[in-house]
Scaffold this motif. Structure first.
Motif, PDB file in Angstrom:
ATOM      1  N   LEU A 137      68.143  74.291  28.757  1.00  0.00           N
ATOM      2  CA  LEU A 137      66.867  74.000  29.377  1.00  0.00           C
ATOM      3  C   LEU A 137      66.396  72.700  28.555  1.00  0.00           C
ATOM      4  CD1 LEU A 137      64.918  77.083  30.146  1.00  0.00           C
ATOM      5  CD2 LEU A 137      66.297  75.480  31.565  1.00  0.00           C
ATOM      6  N   MET A 138      66.128  71.516  29.246  1.00  0.00           N
ATOM      7  CA  MET A 138      65.637  70.255  28.612  1.00  0.00           C
ATOM      8  C   MET A 138      64.545  69.602  29.083  1.00  0.00           C
ATOM      9  SD  MET A 138      69.286  68.085  28.571  1.00  0.00           S
ATOM     10  CE  MET A 138      70.704  68.843  27.827  1.00  0.00           C
ATOM     11  N   ARG A 139      64.038  68.764  28.176  1.00  0.00           N
ATOM     12  CA  ARG A 139      62.997  67.725  28.968  1.00  0.00           C
ATOM     13  C   ARG A 139      63.870  66.500  29.499  1.00  0.00           C
ATOM     14  NH1 ARG A 139      58.006  66.661  27.213  1.00  0.00           N
ATOM     15  NH2 ARG A 139      58.307  64.555  26.434  1.00  0.00           N
ATOM     16  N   VAL A 140      63.674  66.393  30.639  1.00  0.00           N
ATOM     17  CA  VAL A 140      64.294  65.402  31.546  1.00  0.00           C
ATOM     18  C   VAL A 140      63.380  64.260  32.172  1.00  0.00           C
ATOM     19  CG1 VAL A 140      65.963  65.080  33.309  1.00  0.00           C
ATOM     20  CG2 VAL A 140      65.749  67.300  32.208  1.00  0.00           C
ATOM     21  N   LEU A 141      63.732  63.021  31.729  1.00  0.00           N
ATOM     22  CA  LEU A 141      63.163  61.844  32.273  1.00  0.00           C
ATOM     23  C   LEU A 141      63.787  61.544  33.746  1.00  0.00           C
ATOM     24  CD1 LEU A 141      63.128  59.066  29.599  1.00  0.00           C
ATOM     25  CD2 LEU A 141      61.146  59.962  30.657  1.00  0.00           C
ATOM     26  N   ALA A 152      65.888  64.749  26.238  1.00  0.00           N
ATOM     27  CA  ALA A 152      67.669  64.880  25.848  1.00  0.00           C
ATOM     28  C   ALA A 152      68.119  64.585  27.123  1.00  0.00           C
ATOM     29  CB  ALA A 152      67.802  66.245  25.523  1.00  0.00           C
ATOM     30  N   GLY A 153      67.447  64.717  28.256  1.00  0.00           N
ATOM     31  CA  GLY A 153      68.007  64.284  29.824  1.00  0.00           C
ATOM     32  C   GLY A 153      67.560  63.346  30.701  1.00  0.00           C
ATOM     33  N   LEU A 154      68.306  62.728  31.418  1.00  0.00           N
ATOM     34  CA  LEU A 154      67.958  61.604  32.110  1.00  0.00           C
ATOM     35  C   LEU A 154      68.328  61.613  33.571  1.00  0.00           C
ATOM     36  CD1 LEU A 154      66.663  58.717  32.643  1.00  0.00           C
ATOM     37  CD2 LEU A 154      68.299  57.699  31.639  1.00  0.00           C
ATOM     38  N   ILE A 155      67.743  61.558  34.710  1.00  0.00           N
ATOM     39  CA  ILE A 155      68.202  61.216  35.718  1.00  0.00           C
ATOM     40  C   ILE A 155      67.866  59.885  36.511  1.00  0.00           C
ATOM     41  CG2 ILE A 155      68.635  62.008  38.533  1.00  0.00           C
ATOM     42  CD1 ILE A 155      68.501  64.727  37.335  1.00  0.00           C
ATOM     43  N   HIS A 156      68.638  58.937  36.591  1.00  0.00           N
ATOM     44  CA  HIS A 156      68.120  57.484  36.798  1.00  0.00           C
ATOM     45  C   HIS A 156      68.344  57.221  38.598  1.00  0.00           C
ATOM     46  CE1 HIS A 156      67.336  53.407  36.715  1.00  0.00           C
ATOM     47  NE2 HIS A 156      68.468  52.971  36.470  1.00  0.00           N
ATOM     48  N   CYS A 157      67.170  57.305  39.468  1.00  0.00           N
ATOM     49  CA  CYS A 157      67.059  57.119  40.513  1.00  0.00           C
ATOM     50  C   CYS A 157      66.443  55.789  40.907  1.00  0.00           C
ATOM     51  CB  CYS A 157      66.442  58.234  41.218  1.00  0.00           C
ATOM     52  SG  CYS A 157      67.046  59.898  41.040  1.00  0.00           S
ATOM     53  N   VAL A 182      69.610  56.596  24.504  1.00  0.00           N
ATOM     54  CA  VAL A 182      70.799  57.065  23.334  1.00  0.00           C
ATOM     55  C   VAL A 182      69.980  56.862  22.032  1.00  0.00           C
ATOM     56  CG1 VAL A 182      72.918  56.579  22.355  1.00  0.00           C
ATOM     57  CG2 VAL A 182      72.651  56.700  24.869  1.00  0.00           C
ATOM     58  N   ARG A 183      69.548  55.756  21.707  1.00  0.00           N
ATOM     59  CA  ARG A 183      68.971  55.455  20.514  1.00  0.00           C
ATOM     60  C   ARG A 183      67.902  56.587  20.092  1.00  0.00           C
ATOM     61  NH1 ARG A 183      68.609  49.949  21.765  1.00  0.00           N
ATOM     62  NH2 ARG A 183      66.498  49.990  22.228  1.00  0.00           N
ATOM     63  N   CYS A 184      67.330  57.157  21.186  1.00  0.00           N
ATOM     64  CA  CYS A 184      65.964  58.100  20.942  1.00  0.00           C
ATOM     65  C   CYS A 184      66.600  59.419  20.941  1.00  0.00           C
ATOM     66  CB  CYS A 184      64.831  57.807  21.656  1.00  0.00           C
ATOM     67  SG  CYS A 184      64.070  56.235  21.563  1.00  0.00           S
ATOM     68  N   GLY A 185      67.773  59.749  20.997  1.00  0.00           N
ATOM     69  CA  GLY A 185      68.560  60.866  21.119  1.00  0.00           C
ATOM     70  C   GLY A 185      68.831  61.596  22.293  1.00  0.00           C
ATOM     71  N   GLY A 186      68.998  60.880  23.520  1.00  0.00           N
ATOM     72  CA  GLY A 186      69.226  61.250  24.754  1.00  0.00           C
ATOM     73  C   GLY A 186      70.747  61.495  24.714  1.00  0.00           C
ATOM     74  N   ARG A 187      71.096  62.876  25.562  1.00  0.00           N
ATOM     75  CA  ARG A 187      72.518  63.498  25.493  1.00  0.00           C
ATOM     76  C   ARG A 187      73.120  63.408  26.788  1.00  0.00           C
ATOM     77  NH1 ARG A 187      72.132  68.972  23.243  1.00  0.00           N
ATOM     78  NH2 ARG A 187      70.054  68.772  23.954  1.00  0.00           N
TER      79      ARG A 187
END
Length: 331
Positions: free
Chosen positions: A18-22, A86-91, A121-126
């Motif tokens: 489970l993640m925090r996702v932008l 840690a997560g990103l979904i870019h819409c 990525v610099r802030c730890g995104g994976r």
């Protein structure tokens, strides 16, 4: 194409932690349904949009709303550094009807997206999933479009911009320990769609009760309700899948049959096919191969296009009544 390397054995379902996702474009046509899909799967969401935070937003709930101009580097740096997701979904992208195919805004969104990913990525995104488009493919033929074997020769600036971003990230992400999935969206429709687009225009025109002049309706497309598009993106994220995947129904539907579905839903079947000329320079058939989405990611639509068209008609004709809630998606 592979499964992601960061999994958690204690998690039920697919196994991704489970993640925090932008989610960018979170108040937009697709993004709002991505947010719902992530919440259903247990993730916490930082919902990002240019508009103000919704008045009914619950600051203590699983969705936290943030306002950000994604084309402003300082704004992006501040957002990503403060949220540590840690997560990103870019819409997010410019999709102004009638303009986005050729708009120079596409160039700004390539640059802005690259800056967003660098900051992430610099802030730890994976883990990142990005909304691509069927317009990345060569549309000149009639074959079903497959992620690996179909030609990627975009014929518009919009498709070229998306495809260029994808190519850059394919080379960049492996050296930055970033898990990447790229979802090519085909023909979305549904609640919240811009009134200038095809399905809302047809619903409004047929709801008048007057006869509707139309062309032959022979063009063939692959339609998928935006509710399902959003849920598919959440599942792609959750599955840990890496690579390119078509986000579509995999079912061909002629524009004529779409018109007939809508006409039955609104109770006006007075459509005069063939009274208008067919569109010029439009691809005849745009249909996805969804084997990868169905079998590798493990996702299929929970409802048929006919059921979703009925929901969409109801949401446009009777917005105060809403539509039947989605049932949980089972694999």
């Amino acid at each position: 194409m592979q499964r992601s390397h960061f999994v958690c054995e204690g998690r039920s379902g697919t196994g991704l932690e489970l993640m925090r996702v932008l989610v960018t474009g979170a108040s937009g046509f697709v993004g709002q349904w991505v947010v719902k899909g992530l919440i259903r799967r247990g993730h916490s969401v930082i919902a990002v949009g240019r508009r103000n935070v919704p008045v009914d937003a619950d600051a203590s709930g699983p969705i936290q709303w943030r306002s950000c101009n994604l084309l402003d580097q300082a704004d992006v740096e501040s957002l990503v550094a403060s949220e540590q997701a840690a997560g990103l979904i870019h819409c997010a992208w410019d999709t102004t009807p009638g303009a986005y195919w050729t708009s120079s805004e596409n160039l700004k969104w390539v640059a802005g997206s690259l800056h967003l990913l660098e900051a992430f990525v610099r802030c730890g995104g994976r883990r990142v999933v990005i909304a691509g488009t069927s317009a990345e493919y060569d549309w000149s033929g009639d074959e079903t479009l497959h992620e690996d074997t179909s030609a990627v020769v975009p014929g518009t600036l919009y498709g070229t911009a998306k495809n260029s971003l994808h190519h850059i990230l394919q080379q960049w992400t492996p050296t930055n320990d970033l898990s990447l999935a790229w979802g090519r969206i085909f023909c979305p429709y549904g609640p919240g769609e811009n009134a200038a687009r095809l399905v809302p225009r047809l619903i409004q025109a047929l709801s008048s009760g007057e006869p509707l002049p139309f062309d032959s309706g022979s063009l063939i497309r692959d339609f998928l309700c935006v509710k399902d598009v959003g849920d598919a993106f959440a599942e792609v994220f959750d599955s840990g899948f890496e690579g390119t995947v078509n986000v579509a129904s995999g079912c061909e539907l002629s524009i004529g049959e779409l018109v007939r579905m809508i006409s039955r839903c609104v109770g006006n079947e007075r459509v005069d096919f063939g009274t208008l000329p067919d569109p010029i320079d439009q691809p005849h058939r745009i249909v996805a191969d969804t084997t990868r989405l169905n079998r590798v990611v493990g996702w299929t639509p929970s409802r048929s296009n006919e059921a979703r068209i009925l929901e969409t008609c109801q949401s446009i004709q009777h917005p105060a009544q809403g539509v039947m809630p989605d049932r949980p998606h089972h694999h």
